[in-house]
Design a protein around this motif. Structure first.
Motif, mmCIF file in Angstrom:
data_model
loop_
_atom_site.group_PDB
_atom_site.id
_atom_site.type_symbol
_atom_site.label_atom_id
_atom_site.label_comp_id
_atom_site.label_asym_id
_atom_site.label_seq_id
_atom_site.Cartn_x
_atom_site.Cartn_y
_atom_site.Cartn_z
ATOM 1 N N UNK A 70 0.804 -1.233 0.000
ATOM 2 C CA UNK A 70 0.000 0.000 0.000
ATOM 3 C C UNK A 70 0.834 1.279 0.000
ATOM 4 N N UNK A 71 1.988 1.258 0.650
ATOM 5 C CA UNK A 71 2.831 2.453 0.672
ATOM 6 C C UNK A 71 3.331 2.766 -0.730
ATOM 7 N N UNK A 72 3.755 1.750 -1.458
ATOM 8 C CA UNK A 72 4.200 1.944 -2.837
ATOM 9 C C UNK A 72 3.066 2.480 -3.701
ATOM 10 N N UNK A 73 1.868 1.933 -3.529
ATOM 11 C CA UNK A 73 0.719 2.424 -4.307
ATOM 12 C C UNK A 73 0.498 3.917 -4.070
ATOM 13 N N UNK A 74 0.591 4.325 -2.811
ATOM 14 C CA UNK A 74 0.348 5.732 -2.476
ATOM 15 C C UNK A 74 1.436 6.645 -3.041
ATOM 16 N N UNK A 75 2.689 6.177 -3.032
ATOM 17 C CA UNK A 75 3.783 6.980 -3.561
ATOM 18 C C UNK A 75 3.668 7.171 -5.065
ATOM 19 N N UNK A 76 3.299 6.122 -5.770
ATOM 20 C CA UNK A 76 3.150 6.229 -7.226
ATOM 21 C C UNK A 76 2.016 7.188 -7.578
ATOM 22 N N UNK A 77 0.930 7.130 -6.824
ATOM 23 C CA UNK A 77 -0.189 8.049 -7.075
ATOM 24 C C UNK A 77 0.236 9.503 -6.846
ATOM 25 N N UNK A 78 1.052 9.739 -5.830
ATOM 26 C CA UNK A 78 1.527 11.106 -5.581
ATOM 27 C C UNK A 78 2.437 11.586 -6.701
ATOM 28 N N UNK A 79 3.284 10.712 -7.190
ATOM 29 C CA UNK A 79 4.194 11.103 -8.266
ATOM 30 C C UNK A 79 3.442 11.411 -9.555
ATOM 31 N N UNK A 80 2.326 10.731 -9.782
ATOM 32 C CA UNK A 80 1.575 10.936 -11.024
ATOM 33 C C UNK A 80 1.054 12.353 -11.154
ATOM 34 N N UNK A 81 0.792 13.012 -10.038
ATOM 35 C CA UNK A 81 0.210 14.355 -10.089
ATOM 36 C C UNK A 81 1.231 15.461 -9.893
ATOM 37 N N UNK A 82 2.412 15.151 -9.327
ATOM 38 C CA UNK A 82 3.330 16.221 -8.967
ATOM 39 C C UNK A 82 4.705 16.096 -9.587
ATOM 40 N N UNK A 83 5.019 14.993 -10.230
ATOM 41 C CA UNK A 83 6.353 14.836 -10.799
ATOM 42 C C UNK A 83 6.587 15.845 -11.920
ATOM 43 N N UNK A 84 7.717 16.527 -11.882
ATOM 44 C CA UNK A 84 7.978 17.594 -12.845
ATOM 45 C C UNK A 84 8.274 17.061 -14.246
ATOM 46 N N UNK A 85 8.858 15.881 -14.363
ATOM 47 C CA UNK A 85 9.121 15.314 -15.693
ATOM 48 C C UNK A 85 7.808 15.021 -16.417
ATOM 49 N N UNK A 86 6.824 14.513 -15.684
ATOM 50 C CA UNK A 86 5.515 14.257 -16.287
ATOM 51 C C UNK A 86 4.861 15.574 -16.687
#
Length: 494
Positions: A70-86
């Protein structure tokens, strides 16, 4: 009379000769855009010995969920909205789509309104010798006939560029997801290794306490105490080095999440992520879903379209224009029926001599197509190499894990026996220290092999384009209606 007719006919033939030649060339030109094809093996070389036992997990879509963390799932979801490369890739996609709309607008009717005022002599027919003011207001309409596919080719190329950017956005998302997963799993591996090393530190402290008591009782020399103190300090140094590695890895993970490293923390925890099994018989066609391969393919198709556009520069341009409005020297009479004016026209232009500009344009477009094809082949070859690398790594790591497990079991048994015999005075302190040092080394090696298995699994999922379930070729969400009807469906690998 006959001579003049012959001269007129000759002039007429000379005037129409360039147009006839252009029409002949138009018949030879091809506007079809075809997807590049690459011969792919039926299956991967390294996959036969890679599949692990157990029911294979389906890694499709949200592939990181196969690790059941679950921790990994939550981290990936956070990166999807805030990662600067995306965010950067999304901005480039928006720019490409806007450019495609701009290019496509050239195929539409252009309508404009105009108005103005001018002052001078001769503007008023009734008072030609006196300065006067002429007011005008009207509308204009223009439309360029796309008889030879020049405009549609440019529109197709721009649309394919937008699809390439869309694929690159998906590739950026996949890369970020993989990097987040690998960074998180690396952190958990460090957490386990830190726990192991600190447990060993506590064991050395117990041994040091026992050695100091025996030294005070006269059973051991000071040299024995110094030896244990050395091992304790060396192991404590390893623990601090792991603390430093964890801090750096945590900061790197914060950047992937688009967060400030000073405000981000991931508390240490036990490593409970599941290791998914790899199914046997992966077809090589799963690489069709790789977005970077799809992006390179769309770039090739766009370059093909631009070659056609450059070839169409040899053909004439035909534009239809029309305009209408009012003109008057008196503002009160400007919109009266008697002040109306209108006009329509058609314009055909065909350059004859341009100093080789159009030929150079065709050569440039062809060179860009050659470069795009080479880049596409590189992407495909790299994709196969990455998959084979990860499959080979998983195969060898699986065998290494089995062997390393036996080494850990033997080392633990040797440490237990040495500790018991040392307490009973049957072996020297050197034997105990050597056994404990060997156990720590082998247990740390086993953890590193386990971490490498997780890293290789994530690497394989990324190399396969985000999973190993049923292969679905990358499909752009951009409108396909702009593409020529002659354009075949594009598969990344055929």
């Amino acid at each position: 009379m006959t001579s003049s007719i012959s001269l007129a006919a000759g002039a007429l033939r000379a005037a129409w000769l360039p147009l006839v030649a252009a029409l002949v060339l138009a018949g030879c030109a091809s506007s079809a855009v075809q997807a590049p094809s690459t011969v792919a093996p039926v299956q991967f070389k390294e996959q036969a010995a890679t599949a692990r036992t157990g029911a294979p997990a389906q890694a499709n879509g949200a592939w990181w969920r196969v690790f059941n963390d679950p921790v990994l799932d939550e981290l990936v979801d956070r990166a999807a909205t805030r990662n600067t490369s995306i965010q950067q890739a999304a901005a480039r996609l928006a720019e490409a789509r806007a450019l495609a709309r701009t290019v496509d607008a050239d195929r539409s009717v252009q309508v404009g309104l105009n108005g103005g005022a001018s002052r001078g002599q001769g503007l008023d027919r009734n008072q030609s010798n006196r300065p006067s003011t002429l007011l005008n207001a009207g509308a204009s309409v223009s439309y360029e006939l796309d008889l030879f596919g020049k405009l549609s080719g440019a529109s197709n190329a721009a649309a394919l560029d937008a699809q390439s950017r869309e694929a690159l956005l998906q590739s950026a998302k996949l890369l970020v997801q993989a990097e987040v997963a690998q960074s998180y799993l690396a952190l958990r591996a460090i957490d386990d290794e830190r726990t192991l090393v600190r447990e060993t530190v506590e064991a050395y402290r117990g041994t040091l306490d026992l050695t100091e008591r025996r030294e005070r009782a006269g059973d051991l020399a000071e040299l024995d105490v110094a030896r244990v103190q050395t091992e304790l300090a060396s192991t404590e140094s390893d623990a601090l080095a792991l603390d430093r590695q964890r801090a750096v890895a945590e900061h790197a993970l914060a950047v992937l999440l688009g967060e400030v490293a000073s405000d981000f923390s991931l508390p240490p925890a036990a490593w409970t992520s599941a290791l998914p099994s790899i199914p046997a018989g992966l077809p090589s066609t799963v690489l069709e879903r790789r977005p970077d391969v799809a992006a390179a393919q769309r770039t090739v198709m766009a370059a093909q379209a631009r070659v056609g556009v450059a070839q169409n520069a040899w053909f004439p341009n035909i534009a239809l224009t029309g305009g209408g409005g009012y003109a008057s020297t008196d503002l009160g009479d400007l919109f009266k029926w008697s002040a109306r004016s209108w006009g329509i026209g058609a314009l055909l232009s065909l350059p004859i001599l341009d100093g080789g500009r159009r030929e150079a344009g065709v050569q440039s477009a062809s060179a860009q197509l050659d470069g795009a094809l080479a880049s596409y082949r590189t992407e495909v070859l790299t994709a196969f190499r990455e998959v084979e690398d990860q499959l080979a790594s998983l195969r060898l790591l699986d065998a290494q894990s089995t062997v390393q497990g036996r080494a850990v079991t033997s080392a633990q048994r040797a440490t237990s026996l040495s500790d018991s015999r040392y307490r009973n005075g049957l072996v020297s302190q050197l034997d105990l220290l050597d056994a404990r040092r060997s156990e720590l080394r082998n247990r740390r090696q086993a953890l590193q092999v386990k971490a490498a298995q997780y890293q290789a699994t994530v690497g394989l999922i990324r190399a396969l384009g985000g999973g190993w379930g049923e292969a679905q070729p990358f499909a752009s969400t951009a409108s396909a209606t702009r593409l020529s009807s002659a354009t075949p469906s594009a598969n990344a690998l055929e």
